[in-house]
Design a protein around this motif. Sequence first.
Motif, PDB file in Angstrom:
ATOM      1  N   ARG A 113       5.198   9.013 -32.381  1.00  0.00           N
ATOM      2  CA  ARG A 113       5.340  10.275 -31.611  1.00  0.00           C
ATOM      3  C   ARG A 113       3.961  10.822 -31.205  1.00  0.00           C
ATOM      4  NH1 ARG A 113       3.675  15.129 -30.614  1.00  0.00           N
ATOM      5  NH2 ARG A 113       3.304  15.348 -32.843  1.00  0.00           N
ATOM      6  N   ASP A 114       3.237  11.368 -32.152  1.00  0.00           N
ATOM      7  CA  ASP A 114       1.922  11.969 -31.844  1.00  0.00           C
ATOM      8  C   ASP A 114       1.016  10.927 -31.180  1.00  0.00           C
ATOM      9  OD1 ASP A 114      -0.440  13.389 -31.812  1.00  0.00           O
ATOM     10  OD2 ASP A 114      -0.614  13.611 -33.976  1.00  0.00           O
ATOM     11  N   GLY A 115       1.080   9.698 -31.684  1.00  0.00           N
ATOM     12  CA  GLY A 115       0.247   8.625 -31.143  1.00  0.00           C
ATOM     13  C   GLY A 115       0.609   8.282 -29.711  1.00  0.00           C
TER      14      GLY A 115
ATOM     15  N   MET B 121      -2.301  17.489 -44.755  1.00  0.00           N
ATOM     16  CA  MET B 121      -3.407  17.678 -43.822  1.00  0.00           C
ATOM     17  C   MET B 121      -3.404  16.573 -42.776  1.00  0.00           C
ATOM     18  SD  MET B 121      -6.348  19.895 -45.314  1.00  0.00           S
ATOM     19  CE  MET B 121      -5.938  21.427 -46.168  1.00  0.00           C
ATOM     20  N   HIS B 122      -3.718  16.997 -41.565  1.00  0.00           N
ATOM     21  CA  HIS B 122      -3.613  16.126 -40.378  1.00  0.00           C
ATOM     22  C   HIS B 122      -4.977  16.140 -39.684  1.00  0.00           C
ATOM     23  CE1 HIS B 122      -1.027  14.938 -36.712  1.00  0.00           C
ATOM     24  NE2 HIS B 122      -2.242  15.087 -36.217  1.00  0.00           N
ATOM     25  N   PHE B 123      -5.737  15.081 -39.918  1.00  0.00           N
ATOM     26  CA  PHE B 123      -7.095  15.066 -39.364  1.00  0.00           C
ATOM     27  C   PHE B 123      -7.204  14.141 -38.168  1.00  0.00           C
ATOM     28  CE2 PHE B 123      -7.966  16.158 -43.916  1.00  0.00           C
ATOM     29  CZ  PHE B 123      -8.368  17.459 -43.667  1.00  0.00           C
ATOM     30  N   HIS B 124      -8.080  14.533 -37.266  1.00  0.00           N
ATOM     31  CA  HIS B 124      -8.424  13.701 -36.115  1.00  0.00           C
ATOM     32  C   HIS B 124      -9.863  13.230 -36.287  1.00  0.00           C
ATOM     33  CE1 HIS B 124      -5.175  14.907 -32.950  1.00  0.00           C
ATOM     34  NE2 HIS B 124      -4.656  14.614 -34.125  1.00  0.00           N
ATOM     35  N   ASP B 125     -10.089  12.003 -35.834  1.00  0.00           N
ATOM     36  CA  ASP B 125     -11.412  11.406 -36.055  1.00  0.00           C
ATOM     37  C   ASP B 125     -12.332  11.518 -34.838  1.00  0.00           C
ATOM     38  OD1 ASP B 125     -13.029  10.289 -37.997  1.00  0.00           O
ATOM     39  OD2 ASP B 125     -12.749   8.258 -37.232  1.00  0.00           O
TER      40      ASP B 125
ATOM     41  N   GLY C 194      -8.503  10.006 -31.525  1.00  0.00           N
ATOM     42  CA  GLY C 194      -7.623  11.095 -31.918  1.00  0.00           C
ATOM     43  C   GLY C 194      -7.281  10.996 -33.380  1.00  0.00           C
ATOM     44  N   ASN C 195      -5.997  10.714 -33.645  1.00  0.00           N
ATOM     45  CA  ASN C 195      -5.503  10.651 -35.020  1.00  0.00           C
ATOM     46  C   ASN C 195      -6.318   9.706 -35.905  1.00  0.00           C
ATOM     47  OD1 ASN C 195      -3.001  12.262 -34.817  1.00  0.00           O
ATOM     48  ND2 ASN C 195      -2.463  10.733 -33.290  1.00  0.00           N
ATOM     49  N   LEU C 196      -6.513  10.130 -37.116  1.00  0.00           N
ATOM     50  CA  LEU C 196      -7.073   9.244 -38.139  1.00  0.00           C
ATOM     51  C   LEU C 196      -6.184   7.997 -38.209  1.00  0.00           C
ATOM     52  CD1 LEU C 196      -8.722   8.505 -40.705  1.00  0.00           C
ATOM     53  CD2 LEU C 196      -7.175  10.015 -41.987  1.00  0.00           C
TER      54      LEU C 196
HETATM   55 MG    MG Z   1      -2.513  14.294 -34.159  1.00  0.00          MG
END
Ligand code: MG
Length: 309
Positions: free
Chosen positions: A21-23, A212-216, A254-256
């Motif tokens: 989804r987010d990806g 926790m939702h981290f972005h790189d 974006g997403n880790l």
């Molecule tokens: Mg995200």
Amino acid sequence: MSATALASVPRRVKICEMGPRDGLQNEAATVATPDKIRYVDLLSASGLAVIETTSFVKPNAIPQLTDAEAVMAGIDRKPGVTYLCLVPNMRGFERARAAGVDAIAVFTAASDSFTKRNINMTIAESLDAFREVVSAARAEAMWVRGYISTAFGCPYEGHVPVEAVVRVANALAEMGIDEISIGDTIGVGTPDRVVDVAEALQREMPVERLAMHFHDTRGTALANVLAALQMNVAIFDSASGGLGGCPYAPGASGNLATEDLLYMLHGMGIDTGVDLDRVREASRFISGVLQRAPVSRTFQALEAQAVRK
Ligand code: MG
């Protein structure tokens, strides 16, 4: 683990997989429904406990996600895996329920200008809109997750105070939301901020409720995970391959990446129940579909190793 400074971190971590989804939502190329189904099924086989599968947003609002019903009907729902679906309002909730969804997520942010541009509501309006959705979901015994975006910085407002995050988290907790995911939407967070936010939130609610939702985007995601682990946070969001660029910084990460997270956690002796090689298989599949190599460093290193063997 022998490193005494890290002896008190959680021994087991739950990972919420964001790839489908987010990806995919942040990928420019449209992915065909059967490919999404295959991707979810490959992820299911890795031992991931939660997979954010799709979103029941208004059809055509997000072209990548107009096939939510077909994806939910097509996947092989493995017992023990939670197939989480985003639901923005009661219409989306009714569709999700009809599709047999048993875990939903609602999303707001810690800054008003972000929710205004993202979902055309103030934070307060978004919370009002969720109240009905969450109580309907709870009446159906659904598991409910809440996202707070921009918790460490907003693309429009810049700095976001810890108090703003706490205020929104408390509102979500009062609704009875099971798990609250604190998101660094633009990847500006640093470990000191993570500690501040985690500390403030734990004064309000048990840490078991916090993810926790981290972005790189700026390379700080794993450092932030480590800081959160030291604050006893044991639930993290990540996307296989590092799928999903940063929507606010074209070309940036974006997403880790789930592989990077798994490599670090497993190296520290922390149990996740997830098979890294199986996640790689899913990433390899979706990167073939997208015709773009995954940004995950661990993925790249392991693939290079495999070639050399
Ligand atoms: Mg995200």
